[in-house]
Write a protein that holds these residues in place. Structure first.
Motif, PDB file in Angstrom:
ATOM      1  N   LEU A  41     -16.102  17.691  84.397  1.00  0.00           N
ATOM      2  CA  LEU A  41     -14.866  16.915  84.253  1.00  0.00           C
ATOM      3  C   LEU A  41     -15.030  15.873  83.148  1.00  0.00           C
ATOM      4  O   LEU A  41     -14.098  15.593  82.399  1.00  0.00           O
ATOM      5  N   ILE A  61      -6.988  13.833  86.010  1.00  0.00           N
ATOM      6  CA  ILE A  61      -7.170  15.289  86.076  1.00  0.00           C
ATOM      7  C   ILE A  61      -7.345  15.725  87.523  1.00  0.00           C
ATOM      8  O   ILE A  61      -6.747  16.710  87.967  1.00  0.00           O
ATOM      9  N   ARG A  62      -8.150  14.993  88.274  1.00  0.00           N
ATOM     10  CA  ARG A  62      -8.363  15.331  89.688  1.00  0.00           C
ATOM     11  C   ARG A  62      -7.052  15.251  90.463  1.00  0.00           C
ATOM     12  O   ARG A  62      -6.761  16.093  91.301  1.00  0.00           O
ATOM     13  N   ASN A  65      -4.606  18.150  89.561  1.00  0.00           N
ATOM     14  CA  ASN A  65      -5.075  19.471  89.981  1.00  0.00           C
ATOM     15  C   ASN A  65      -5.461  19.525  91.452  1.00  0.00           C
ATOM     16  O   ASN A  65      -6.002  20.532  91.912  1.00  0.00           O
ATOM     17  N   VAL A  72     -16.149  21.662  88.755  1.00  0.00           N
ATOM     18  CA  VAL A  72     -15.226  22.609  88.121  1.00  0.00           C
ATOM     19  C   VAL A  72     -16.023  23.864  87.781  1.00  0.00           C
ATOM     20  O   VAL A  72     -17.250  23.834  87.675  1.00  0.00           O
ATOM     21  N   LEU A  78      -7.278  23.727  84.120  1.00  0.00           N
ATOM     22  CA  LEU A  78      -6.995  22.368  84.563  1.00  0.00           C
ATOM     23  C   LEU A  78      -5.788  21.826  83.843  1.00  0.00           C
ATOM     24  O   LEU A  78      -5.704  21.887  82.603  1.00  0.00           O
TER      25      LEU A  78
END
Length: 83
Positions: A41, A61-62, A65, A72, A78
């Motif tokens: 990440l 991002i977390r 998604n 990942v 993503l």
């Protein structure tokens, strides 16, 4: 009666002279990154937004998604935060 007519005319003129509203631009599809072998990440965040401290980008991002952890996998797509 004259006052009502005057107010109606003023309202009509105001409606004609007011700028037309613009519809919102259609939303562009979100940017997507495909995780490469060896990516983390951190590396995805640093590659996508190099001028920003990766911690905030990783959190976004977390969230986008629905990732519970920080792992990942190669080939995983993503959704990336908008700039």
């Amino acid at each position: 009666m004259l006052v009502a007519l005057f107010l109606a005319m003023v309202g009509g003129v105001a409606a004609l002279l007011s700028p037309a509203s613009q519809a919102a631009d259609p939303a562009s599809p979100p940017a997507v990154a495909v995780v490469q072998p060896g990516d983390t990440l951190w590396s995805v965040a640093a590659r996508h937004r190099p001028s920003v401290v990766p911690f905030a980008v990783i959190d976004e991002i977390r969230r986008l998604n629905h990732l519970d952890g920080y792992t990942v996998y190669a080939g995983q797509e993503l959704i990336l935060p908008s700039d």
